[in-house]
Design an enzyme around this catalytic site. Structure first.
Site, PDB file in Angstrom:
ATOM      1  N   ASP A  66      21.914 -19.954  79.873  1.00 24.00           N
ATOM      2  CA  ASP A  66      22.837 -20.883  79.212  1.00 24.00           C
ATOM      3  C   ASP A  66      23.340 -20.216  77.946  1.00 24.00           C
ATOM      4  O   ASP A  66      22.608 -19.473  77.286  1.00 24.00           O
ATOM      5  CB  ASP A  66      22.181 -22.233  78.930  1.00 24.00           C
ATOM      6  CG  ASP A  66      20.925 -22.134  78.089  1.00 24.00           C
ATOM      7  OD1 ASP A  66      21.015 -22.246  76.856  1.00 24.00           O
ATOM      8  OD2 ASP A  66      19.837 -21.939  78.676  1.00 24.00           O
ATOM      9  N   GLU A 158      17.923 -33.162  72.559  1.00 25.25           N
ATOM     10  CA  GLU A 158      16.774 -32.498  71.943  1.00 25.25           C
ATOM     11  C   GLU A 158      16.697 -32.743  70.443  1.00 25.25           C
ATOM     12  O   GLU A 158      15.908 -32.114  69.747  1.00 25.25           O
ATOM     13  CB  GLU A 158      16.848 -30.990  72.205  1.00 25.25           C
ATOM     14  CG  GLU A 158      18.157 -30.351  71.739  1.00 25.25           C
ATOM     15  CD  GLU A 158      18.210 -28.859  72.031  1.00 25.25           C
ATOM     16  OE1 GLU A 158      17.332 -28.132  71.514  1.00 25.25           O
ATOM     17  OE2 GLU A 158      19.129 -28.425  72.766  1.00 25.25           O
TER      18      GLU A 158
END
Length: 264
Positions: A66, A158
């Site tokens: 990513d 997150e």
């Protein structure tokens, strides 16, 4: 008359005392137990790959990364052509947006280039819990156009907050996910870590594809019966085409499963 030379008798070997045998048996058991334990843990067939500088779970064959603007300018041709242990990268998640107004400055180019070299691609939104989910989804929608064969949109969750209760955070997450599913026609992927999974996701978002960031162990056994599709297992791998370390992920399935997850 020659004198007969007497041969000195060999010293008697001392028997190993019982405590010695105890130590030997204990060492054998310890070494054998250690080997058994490591093999038991290594059900995912982890092996270090010098080409990329980290270990990989070779039980799975579909590996990816990513990226965001923090990875700098990417040479996508070099990235795609790289081989390691007869494998190559097959998918990439690309940061698109953050919060209610921020857009990753490299998203548009990365999105186009990833498609051009034939990678499975997915776009993710970095979620800010104290911003409204509606405004955050509008930001994502303005930037991300998905087509057949793309991976579902990803909600990157997150970041915590003390400004909202746990119930409010969960309700807002559901709002973003529902808006995304209604707009794109596919259930989004939730990216999160072990702590947030237990606190917010586990009991509240059953059925959503999960992408778990967990660098702590050999397995994902502590996630009980969660259906995990992607595992971000390292943030310190290397690849051709990118300067500096990059996050490495693995898809916990076969090619047919990955294709089934993509937009139709």
């Amino acid at each position: 008359m020659a004198r007969r030379v007497s041969t000195p008798s060999s010293p008697k070997k001392r028997a190993l005392p019982p405590i010695g045998w105890v130590v030997i048996v204990a060492l054998v058991l310890l070494i054998g137990g250690g080997i058994w334990y490591v093999n038991r843990l290594n059900t995912n067939e982890w092996r270090h790959v010098s080409k990329i500088g980290i270990r990989l779970p070779f039980k799975y064959s579909i590996h990816g990364i990513d990226v965001s603007k923090h990875n700098g300018r990417i040479n996508w041709q070099e990235l795609r052509q790289m081989r390691f242990e007869e494998l190559r990268l097959q998918f990439v998640f690309i940061k698109a947006t953050e919060g209610a107004s921020l857009t990753d400055k490299d998203f548009k180019n990365n999105w186009k280039q990833a498609d051009g070299v034939g990678l499975y691609r997915g776009a993710y939104h970095f979620y800010i819990p104290w911003r409204t989910p509606e405004s955050q989804f509008e930001n994502f929608k303005r930037s991300v156009k998905l087509k057949k064969g793309d991976l579902p949109p990803v909600l990157d969750f997150e970041l915590g907050t003390n400004a909202l209760s746990q119930e409010q955070v969960i309700a807002n997450l559901k709002t973003w996910l529902t808006l995304a599913e209604n707009y794109y026609g596919v259930r989004p992927i939730i990216y999160t870590n072990a702590d947030f999974y237990r606190r917010y996701i586990k009991e509240n978002f059953v059925g959503y594809p999960l992408w778990i960031a967990d660098y702590s162990g050999w397995t994902l056994n502590r996630y009980d019966d969660a259906v995990i599709h992607f595992w971000q297992h390292s943030k310190s791998g290397y690849t051709d085409g990118i300067r500096g370390p990059v996050d490495y992920n693995v898809f916990l399935g076969e090619v047919e499963d990955l294709k089934a997850l993509c937009l139709k």
